[in-house]
Scaffold this motif. Sequence first.
Motif, PDB file in Angstrom:
ATOM      1  N   MET A   1       0.827  -1.381   0.066  1.00 59.39           N
ATOM      2  CA  MET A   1      -0.020  -0.279   0.038  1.00 59.39           C
ATOM      3  C   MET A   1       0.855   1.276  -0.026  1.00 59.39           C
ATOM      4  O   MET A   1       1.778   1.427   1.038  1.00 59.39           O
ATOM      5  N   PRO A   2       0.664   2.166  -1.038  1.00 55.46           N
ATOM      6  CA  PRO A   2       1.356   3.409  -0.959  1.00 55.46           C
ATOM      7  C   PRO A   2       1.076   4.311   0.205  1.00 55.46           C
ATOM      8  O   PRO A   2      -0.075   4.471   0.694  1.00 55.46           O
ATOM      9  N   VAL A   3       1.671   5.354   0.487  1.00 49.41           N
ATOM     10  CA  VAL A   3       1.516   6.288   1.413  1.00 49.41           C
ATOM     11  C   VAL A   3       0.300   7.148   0.843  1.00 49.41           C
ATOM     12  O   VAL A   3       0.359   7.614  -0.415  1.00 49.41           O
TER      13      VAL A   3
ATOM     14  N   GLN B   1      -6.697  -4.800  -3.267  1.00 50.70           N
ATOM     15  CA  GLN B   1      -5.906  -4.516  -4.600  1.00 50.70           C
ATOM     16  C   GLN B   1      -6.508  -3.489  -5.128  1.00 50.70           C
ATOM     17  O   GLN B   1      -5.854  -2.585  -6.188  1.00 50.70           O
ATOM     18  N   HIS B   2      -7.767  -2.862  -4.650  1.00 48.87           N
ATOM     19  CA  HIS B   2      -8.405  -1.998  -5.394  1.00 48.87           C
ATOM     20  C   HIS B   2      -8.854  -0.614  -4.642  1.00 48.87           C
ATOM     21  O   HIS B   2      -9.358   0.346  -5.342  1.00 48.87           O
ATOM     22  N   ASN B   3      -8.446  -0.473  -3.422  1.00 43.44           N
ATOM     23  CA  ASN B   3      -8.792   0.456  -2.646  1.00 43.44           C
ATOM     24  C   ASN B   3      -7.278   0.911  -1.626  1.00 43.44           C
ATOM     25  O   ASN B   3      -6.713   0.356  -1.498  1.00 43.44           O
ATOM     26  N   GLN B   4      -7.446   2.069  -1.505  1.00 42.16           N
ATOM     27  CA  GLN B   4      -6.391   2.636  -0.426  1.00 42.16           C
ATOM     28  C   GLN B   4      -6.896   2.546   0.829  1.00 42.16           C
ATOM     29  O   GLN B   4      -8.026   2.493   1.379  1.00 42.16           O
ATOM     30  N   VAL B   5      -6.077   1.948   1.554  1.00 41.43           N
ATOM     31  CA  VAL B   5      -6.016   1.831   3.058  1.00 41.43           C
ATOM     32  C   VAL B   5      -4.791   2.434   3.738  1.00 41.43           C
ATOM     33  O   VAL B   5      -3.689   1.958   3.604  1.00 41.43           O
ATOM     34  N   ASP B   6      -4.921   3.406   4.731  1.00 39.28           N
ATOM     35  CA  ASP B   6      -4.019   4.136   5.474  1.00 39.28           C
ATOM     36  C   ASP B   6      -3.618   3.289   6.761  1.00 39.28           C
ATOM     37  O   ASP B   6      -2.429   3.495   7.176  1.00 39.28           O
TER      38      ASP B   6
ATOM     39  N   GLN C   1       2.000  10.808  11.949  1.00 38.60           N
ATOM     40  CA  GLN C   1       3.322  10.479  11.795  1.00 38.60           C
ATOM     41  C   GLN C   1       3.995  11.294  10.677  1.00 38.60           C
ATOM     42  O   GLN C   1       3.485  11.673   9.680  1.00 38.60           O
ATOM     43  N   GLU C   2       5.232  11.817  11.041  1.00 34.60           N
ATOM     44  CA  GLU C   2       6.029  12.194   9.749  1.00 34.60           C
ATOM     45  C   GLU C   2       6.112  11.204   8.724  1.00 34.60           C
ATOM     46  O   GLU C   2       6.129  10.020   8.991  1.00 34.60           O
ATOM     47  N   ARG C   3       6.265  11.704   7.625  1.00 36.00           N
ATOM     48  CA  ARG C   3       6.408  10.681   6.255  1.00 36.00           C
ATOM     49  C   ARG C   3       7.523   9.506   6.586  1.00 36.00           C
ATOM     50  O   ARG C   3       6.960   8.367   6.247  1.00 36.00           O
ATOM     51  N   HIS C   4       8.739   9.979   6.796  1.00 38.10           N
ATOM     52  CA  HIS C   4       9.748   9.000   7.110  1.00 38.10           C
ATOM     53  C   HIS C   4       9.185   7.914   8.329  1.00 38.10           C
ATOM     54  O   HIS C   4       9.377   6.585   8.141  1.00 38.10           O
ATOM     55  N   ASP C   5       8.744   8.142   9.411  1.00 38.56           N
ATOM     56  CA  ASP C   5       8.342   7.312  10.299  1.00 38.56           C
ATOM     57  C   ASP C   5       7.113   6.542   9.887  1.00 38.56           C
ATOM     58  O   ASP C   5       6.936   5.437  10.351  1.00 38.56           O
ATOM     59  N   LEU C   6       6.277   6.976   9.346  1.00 45.40           N
ATOM     60  CA  LEU C   6       5.042   6.242   8.541  1.00 45.40           C
ATOM     61  C   LEU C   6       5.594   5.145   7.764  1.00 45.40           C
ATOM     62  O   LEU C   6       4.963   4.212   7.726  1.00 45.40           O
TER      63      LEU C   6
END
Length: 419
Positions: free
Chosen positions: A229-231, A310-315, A379-384
């Motif tokens: 999953m991408p950011v 596969q078809h949805n973003q999940v953070d 979270q900061e991007r790096h920490d995430l």
Amino acid sequence: MTKLILATESFPYGKGERTFILPEIERLRKYFDITIVSHASRSQMKEGIPEKLPENIKVVCLERPQLSVFDKVRALISIFTDRDGRLEIREILQGKSEKRARFYQSLAFYAQSRSDQKKLRQSGILSGEEPVIYYAFWYTYFCYSMIREKRRYPNVHVVTRTHGVDLYHERVPGGRQPFRHQMEKQLDAILFACEYGAGYYAACAKDKQTSADKLHVCKLGIEGAGRQMPVGRSEEWELLSCSNVLPLKRIHLIIDGLAQIQKAKIHWTHIGDGSELADMERYAAEKLKDKDNIRYTFTGFLKDVHAYYQHNQVDCFITTSATEGGCPVSIQEAMSCGIPVIGTDVGGITEMIKDNGILLSAEPDQDEVAGAILGVMTQERHDLEEMKAAAYRRWKEEFDINKSFEKVLKTLQSCLSDK
């Protein structure tokens, strides 16, 4: 090939065990000649098998026992003359409370086992000639029926898994799992889905004379969801939960937590159905009606959760369950996609969340839930990215079915070499 009899609650009928059993069967069939003994209800069998099984898998149906008054009377007489029955009654009488409830629980268990043993014998699946492994997916009445029948077949080796309702004393009427000591004496191995379960059994259920060598932690792994999953790039944070909608899952805590969040934009999706689904939909509608920053979706049951990933973003994935017998597949699925996890400090969940998310207390309130959601969101991007990498790494090391199966196979094969 050695014959392996896999005893299930309902599989390949119904949907409850499918996620857990299919991945193992795909691998077990390379080493064993498999016969599934299903204890599905008549209505489940009428619905048919939902999807095609792997080749050369045989299925025998021993319908879940429906006990008549005559069956119960015969069991009542027999339990007092049976050596196992007398041991069970003695243990109940030595207990300090709930003696009547415990006796009725044990009597029903005993009657079900007798009925299943009779059907097992009539099925003819045991010849008594070649070695057989009977692999019970649950530590319940059909495991005991095979142990009783094993006395006629010295070449049968019995292994059982145990999860939650068949493991923890507090999950059954009277607060005591029946016939445990009688079964464990005859079992070759007991498989647990998490370290917590094995520790609980060793401390609270195991007979002192039973060797701890019979206890094995063999986690139920899964195939990876196949996507990292991408950011997320949207201003709206995608929060996902996935479980049956039952009281012990405490879905209301997620709703209560979301109601505390004032500014952050969140879309919460819940996958799953159950007895409380309509109530939770009404509760969310009332609790979140004035929250312009919160959207929510109840999908109901989804056959293919992997396809959702596969078809949805999940953070972020969240569970607020009050109890867990093992390491939930829903969390494993999220971790295999590199998704941070928020979960309660109960059962096997405790073993799953370290640097890959936030571990709530066992009894979180709405503020703690809200704080955890915001804690991941901010979270900061790096920490995430580190958190996401840790989630995938933990799945790969502990819950990848290709690794977890190796331990199951080794345990099953050791039963044959030990005797």
